[in-house]
Enzyme design. Structure first.
Site, PDB file in Angstrom:
ATOM      1  N   GLU A  90       0.822  -1.212   0.000  1.00  0.00           N
ATOM      2  CA  GLU A  90       0.000   0.000   0.000  1.00  0.00           C
ATOM      3  C   GLU A  90       0.855   1.261   0.000  1.00  0.00           C
ATOM      4  O   GLU A  90       1.727   1.432   0.861  1.00  0.00           O
ATOM      5  CB  GLU A  90      -0.931   0.008   1.214  1.00  0.00           C
ATOM      6  CG  GLU A  90      -1.872   1.193   1.227  1.00  0.00           C
ATOM      7  CD  GLU A  90      -2.945   1.087   2.296  1.00  0.00           C
ATOM      8  OE1 GLU A  90      -3.536   2.129   2.640  1.00  0.00           O
ATOM      9  OE2 GLU A  90      -3.187  -0.029   2.784  1.00  0.00           O
ATOM     10  N   LYS A 274      -7.623  -0.169  11.619  1.00  0.00           N
ATOM     11  CA  LYS A 274      -7.018  -0.687  10.387  1.00  0.00           C
ATOM     12  C   LYS A 274      -5.794   0.146  10.024  1.00  0.00           C
ATOM     13  O   LYS A 274      -4.768  -0.376   9.577  1.00  0.00           O
ATOM     14  CB  LYS A 274      -8.044  -0.677   9.260  1.00  0.00           C
ATOM     15  CG  LYS A 274      -7.573  -1.387   7.985  1.00  0.00           C
ATOM     16  CD  LYS A 274      -6.911  -0.453   6.993  1.00  0.00           C
ATOM     17  CE  LYS A 274      -6.533  -1.178   5.711  1.00  0.00           C
ATOM     18  NZ  LYS A 274      -5.815  -0.300   4.753  1.00  0.00           N
ATOM     19  N   ASP A 290       3.729 -14.028  12.692  1.00  0.00           N
ATOM     20  CA  ASP A 290       2.369 -14.384  12.309  1.00  0.00           C
ATOM     21  C   ASP A 290       1.473 -13.155  12.388  1.00  0.00           C
ATOM     22  O   ASP A 290       0.932 -12.825  13.444  1.00  0.00           O
ATOM     23  CB  ASP A 290       1.849 -15.493  13.245  1.00  0.00           C
ATOM     24  CG  ASP A 290       0.506 -16.045  12.825  1.00  0.00           C
ATOM     25  OD1 ASP A 290      -0.154 -15.440  11.962  1.00  0.00           O
ATOM     26  OD2 ASP A 290       0.104 -17.091  13.361  1.00  0.00           O
ATOM     27  N   HIS A 388      -2.433  10.566   0.173  1.00  0.00           N
ATOM     28  CA  HIS A 388      -2.460   9.168  -0.247  1.00  0.00           C
ATOM     29  C   HIS A 388      -2.446   9.067  -1.772  1.00  0.00           C
ATOM     30  O   HIS A 388      -1.706   8.272  -2.345  1.00  0.00           O
ATOM     31  CB  HIS A 388      -3.705   8.485   0.310  1.00  0.00           C
ATOM     32  CG  HIS A 388      -3.801   7.034  -0.043  1.00  0.00           C
ATOM     33  ND1 HIS A 388      -3.037   6.068   0.583  1.00  0.00           N
ATOM     34  CD2 HIS A 388      -4.556   6.387  -0.960  1.00  0.00           C
ATOM     35  CE1 HIS A 388      -3.329   4.887   0.068  1.00  0.00           C
ATOM     36  NE2 HIS A 388      -4.252   5.055  -0.868  1.00  0.00           N
TER      37      HIS A 388
END
Length: 432
Positions: A90, A274, A290, A388
């Site tokens: 991203e 998030k 993990d 972004h």
């Protein structure tokens, strides 16, 4: 890496890194972290994971899948500088984390502390007529159960770890009747700990059945590692956050107000958290840990009070500083799994130069806090899309067919036009 290089401190500030090509960035990173030529080659990623090794790591292997590997700069945690490897696709993640870390470093850096690395395994017991009596019998046999759990892993005990306590939980009403769940609490040292605690739970199952008179069903770890919490904090002077268009106090107020919505509203908290994981997951992936377990633990912890809420808090101190803090479970390891088998994960850990799983957790928490700060700072000012999309413009240019030096040229033209779209990128390419 020789012993001398391993002990050399990292320089987390690399000037003009954005303007370098990948080879130049990698050379600068390796020099800043005193890495050897072998690590330089591994971090380049060319055939770093032989297919034969990949075939031994998981089942039904047909090939390999790669992500871009970036390095976040400027991180100072507990007074120590770090270069942070991040495997992520991203745009804006690495740049945002690096810039926020630069601001925080100006005001003393991040302060972080990780709890003792204690993991839980659960042993489910059904078919009990006296669950409360069974609970008491388990506590009466506590020392014997702990001793047996520790009987197979002398190495862990020698390192100061091992099972040190038990808990017993009763659920009087479930879809299958009364249920007792024994928790064994295990200090797993520098491991993530899944294999260790699962093995201990399997070993204890027959004894638990004998003591309780019930039938053991599940014997498995919990990824809600709420005894393995990491906390990180940053304090910034409002002047540090001032921009040409927004004053420091206004910026601080906007950040605090943005966080307030995530605290009270689960719809906002989901996106807020998030954004935190945007920073955490790439470091977890890069170090061979993990990331699914970290995600599960973080989101469970965010809902532990019965309602999903923010993992961070932003507030103003009595002295007028902006204070950000984060708290979440962090079950990371330096030994076992891909951290020892994947060459790139091993090189990433050498780049980080962390000495324990707890230190790794502290750095990862600081990255999560930095990423959160970047997101809500943008939301509180110009909005998330402006910055972004400027970084996303490179992806749009590539998708439209740009290559080589044209990628940056088309990306700059997209941003300047205010229309960061594939159609516009194709028009710019066609106009050449």
């Amino acid at each position: 890496m020789d012993a001398k290089a391993k002990d050399e401190p990292v320089r987390s500030r690399i000037t003009n890194m954005r303007s370098m090509d990948p080879a130049g960035r990698r050379a600068a990173v390796c020099a800043a972290a005193s890495l050897d030529p072998q690590d330089d080659a591994i971090l380049a990623g060319a055939d770093v994971l032989p297919l034969t090794l990949a075939d031994g790591m998981i089942e039904n292997v047909i090939g390999k899948f790669e992500l871009p590997l970036g390095v976040a700069t400027n991180f100072v945690v507990n007074g120590k500088e770090y270069l942070v490897p991040m495997a992520v696709e991203e745009p804006s993640v690495v740049a945002a984390a690096s810039y926020m870390a630069k601001l925080v470093a100006q005001d003393g850096g991040f302060h972080a502390r990780a709890d003792r690395p204690v993991m839980r395994a659960q042993i489910q017991v059904l078919g009990l007529t006296d669950p409360f009596g069974a609970r008491q019998r388990l506590f009466e046999n506590r020392d014997a159960l702990i001793a047996k759990a520790n009987s197979r892993d002398k190495v862990l005990i020698g390192l100061g770890g091992g099972c040190h306590d038990i808990e017993v939980h009763i659920f009087e009403e479930t879809p299958v009747g009364a249920m007792l769940v024994l928790h064994i609490l295990v200090d797993v040292r520098d491991a993530m700990g899944a294999n260790t605690v699962n093995t201990m739970a399997e070993m204890l199952a027959p004894d638990v059945e004998r003591i309780t008179g019930g039938q053991v069903r599940l014997r498995i770890l919990s990824n809600l590692a709420d005894l393995r919490i990491v906390r990180a904090r940053a304090e910034l002077d409002p002047a540090t956050l001032a921009t040409a268009s927004v004053s420091g106090p206004d910026m601080c107020r906007g950040i605090v107000e943005a966080c307030a919505l995530a605290i009270v509203d689960p719809y906002r908290a989901a996106t807020h958290n998030k954004g935190i994981m945007n920073g955490i997951d790439p470091v977890v992936v890069a170090t061979g840990n993990d990331w699914r377990a970290i995600e599960a633990g973080a989101h469970s912890y965010a809902a532990r009070g019965g309602r999903y809420t923010s993992l961070t808090r932003w507030e103003m101190s009595g002295s007028g500083k902006l204070v950000g803090s984060i708290e979440l479970p962090m079950a990371l390891g330096l030994v076992g799994g891909a951290t020892k088998t994947h060459p790139a994960a091993r090189a990433a850990l050498r780049l980080l130069k962390v000495q324990s799983a707890g230190e790794l957790a502290e750095v990862v928490a600081a990255v999560g806090l930095a990423q959160n700060m970047a997101a809500i700072r943008a939301l509180a000012t110009e909005g998330i899309q402006r910055g972004h999309m400027a970084l996303h413009a490179r992806n749009i240019a590539i998708a439209a067919g740009a290559s080589g030096g044209n990628i940056d040229r088309v990306a700059r033209a997209l941003v300047a036009s205010g229309d960061v779209s594939a159609d516009n990128a194709r028009r710019i390419l066609a106009s050449d």
